[in-house]
Design an enzyme around this catalytic site. Structure first.
Site, PDB file in Angstrom:
ATOM      1  N   PRO A  88     121.885 -25.629 -21.075  1.00  0.00           N
ATOM      2  CA  PRO A  88     121.680 -25.703 -22.530  1.00  0.00           C
ATOM      3  C   PRO A  88     122.992 -25.846 -23.300  1.00  0.00           C
ATOM      4  O   PRO A  88     122.980 -26.150 -24.489  1.00  0.00           O
ATOM      5  CB  PRO A  88     120.982 -24.383 -22.872  1.00  0.00           C
ATOM      6  CG  PRO A  88     120.902 -23.585 -21.638  1.00  0.00           C
ATOM      7  CD  PRO A  88     121.375 -24.389 -20.478  1.00  0.00           C
ATOM      8  N   GLU A 115     120.587 -16.667 -15.008  1.00  0.00           N
ATOM      9  CA  GLU A 115     121.092 -16.599 -16.389  1.00  0.00           C
ATOM     10  C   GLU A 115     122.241 -17.561 -16.630  1.00  0.00           C
ATOM     11  O   GLU A 115     122.623 -17.843 -17.743  1.00  0.00           O
ATOM     12  CB  GLU A 115     121.520 -15.176 -16.735  1.00  0.00           C
ATOM     13  CG  GLU A 115     120.406 -14.325 -17.324  1.00  0.00           C
ATOM     14  CD  GLU A 115     119.312 -13.994 -16.322  1.00  0.00           C
ATOM     15  OE1 GLU A 115     119.611 -14.019 -15.107  1.00  0.00           O
ATOM     16  OE2 GLU A 115     118.186 -13.732 -16.745  1.00  0.00           O
ATOM     17  N   ARG A 153     113.169 -45.665 -16.310  1.00  0.00           N
ATOM     18  CA  ARG A 153     112.358 -46.663 -17.001  1.00  0.00           C
ATOM     19  C   ARG A 153     113.192 -47.715 -17.719  1.00  0.00           C
ATOM     20  O   ARG A 153     112.668 -48.714 -18.175  1.00  0.00           O
ATOM     21  CB  ARG A 153     111.328 -46.012 -17.922  1.00  0.00           C
ATOM     22  CG  ARG A 153     111.897 -45.215 -19.043  1.00  0.00           C
ATOM     23  CD  ARG A 153     110.816 -44.379 -19.719  1.00  0.00           C
ATOM     24  NE  ARG A 153     109.831 -45.185 -20.431  1.00  0.00           N
ATOM     25  CZ  ARG A 153     110.080 -45.884 -21.525  1.00  0.00           C
ATOM     26  NH1 ARG A 153     111.293 -45.901 -22.041  1.00  0.00           N
ATOM     27  NH2 ARG A 153     109.135 -46.575 -22.117  1.00  0.00           N
ATOM     28  N   ASP A 168     110.387 -49.148 -27.840  1.00  0.00           N
ATOM     29  CA  ASP A 168     110.205 -47.699 -27.768  1.00  0.00           C
ATOM     30  C   ASP A 168     110.774 -46.999 -28.974  1.00  0.00           C
ATOM     31  O   ASP A 168     111.793 -47.420 -29.514  1.00  0.00           O
ATOM     32  CB  ASP A 168     110.991 -47.115 -26.580  1.00  0.00           C
ATOM     33  CG  ASP A 168     110.342 -47.409 -25.270  1.00  0.00           C
ATOM     34  OD1 ASP A 168     109.155 -47.716 -25.255  1.00  0.00           O
ATOM     35  OD2 ASP A 168     111.066 -47.318 -24.264  1.00  0.00           O
TER      36      ASP A 168
HETATM   37  N1  ADE Z   1     118.635 -25.249 -18.439  1.00  0.00           N
HETATM   38  C1  ADE Z   1     117.981 -24.358 -19.202  1.00  0.00           C
HETATM   39  N2  ADE Z   1     117.689 -24.876 -20.400  1.00  0.00           N
HETATM   40  C2  ADE Z   1     118.159 -26.166 -20.403  1.00  0.00           C
HETATM   41  C3  ADE Z   1     118.182 -27.217 -21.349  1.00  0.00           C
HETATM   42  N3  ADE Z   1     117.645 -27.088 -22.563  1.00  0.00           N
HETATM   43  N4  ADE Z   1     118.756 -28.373 -20.996  1.00  0.00           N
HETATM   44  C4  ADE Z   1     119.317 -28.522 -19.782  1.00  0.00           C
HETATM   45  N5  ADE Z   1     119.336 -27.569 -18.842  1.00  0.00           N
HETATM   46  C5  ADE Z   1     118.773 -26.391 -19.146  1.00  0.00           C
END
Ligand code: ADE
Length: 240
Positions: A88, A115, A153, A168
């Site tokens: 994230p 985590e 794709r 798209d």
């Molecule tokens: N791992 C956990 N959440 C994620 C996300 N939003 N994007 C990429 N990898 C992740």
């Protein structure tokens, strides 16, 4: 194009990769996906891949040694392809990023779990970090599949219709126009008359205007960077 996936959940990939467009793409040799179980590179008796964080605190951290060993034994000590950590904290995945990645002959995708991952994986193994959006999943497996799907794709021949990817949503910087198929009337709801007219110039114009309208209503931020003609601007101004 080849995708090398490094994961602690190898079993989640085949069901998706063996379905629909991606299955066809694999059968036609357009994409190849190799799945590597990081646990196989954990050297201790119980194949442990996580450990408690230095400094204390909750949660477990993915150990660096099995991840480095997995990637290096498959791709060598200095891989020539991008090594992407799904996290994230990475740069946000967009259609533009998919268009950038499709030019690579292969991609390595490391799926984080627990985590977090030991910082040395980010610093000394990954060459790129990608997030699929501002929310936290339990691991990088769904993000890896999302990237494989969006990139695949774009490879010529993967979609049945070669013009498929051009209109798209996001490909042109706008959201896509509305689609309709038969029947022409369903529960009293009619397909817009222009689509039944056979007038291709009018249909193209209607679709463009619908794409502009939809983008203005739902994602006005996209209009800032979209490639707009004078006719597009005139249409948008006429709505104000
Ligand atoms: N791992 C956990 N959440 C994620 C996300 N939003 N994007 C990429 N990898 C992740």
């Amino acid at each position: 194009m080849r995708f090398d996936i490094f994961t602690l959940l190898p079993e989640v990939f085949p069901p998706y990769l063996d379905a629909s467009m991606l299955k066809r793409a694999r059968e036609h040799g357009l994409i190849e996906a190799r799945i590597f179980d990081i646990r196989q590179w954990a050297t201790d008796r119980h194949h442990v891949t996580d450990d408690i964080p230095y400094g204390g605190g909750g949660g477990m951290v993915m150990k660096p040694d099995p991840v480095f060993a997995a990637v290096e034994s498959v791709l060598g000590a200095s891989p020539s392809c991008p090594v992407i950590l799904l996290t994230p904290q990475g740069r946000t995945f967009t259609q533009k990023v998919a268009e950038e990645l499709v030019h690579q002959p292969s991609l390595a995708l490391i799926c984080g779990r627990y985590e977090g991952v030991d910082e040395r994986i980010r610093q000394h193994l990954a060459t790129d970090e990608i997030s699929i959006g501002d929310y936290v999943l339990t691991g990088g497996e769904l993000p890896a599949l999302a990237i494989i799907d969006a990139v695949s794709r774009l490879i010529p021949g993967v979609l049945g219709d070669p013009s498929g990817a051009q209109d798209d949503s996001h490909a042109s910087g706008l959201l896509e126009y509305p689609h309709y198929t038969r029947p022409a009337e369903f529960r009293g709801w009619q397909v817009p008359e222009v689509l039944l007219s056979g007038n291709h110039a009018q249909i193209a114009r209607w679709r463009r205007e619908q794409a502009l309208l939809r983008t203005l209503q739902r994602r006005p931020d996209l209009l800032q960077s979209a490639n707009l003609s004078q006719a597009d601007r005139d249409f948008l101004n006429s709505l104000k």
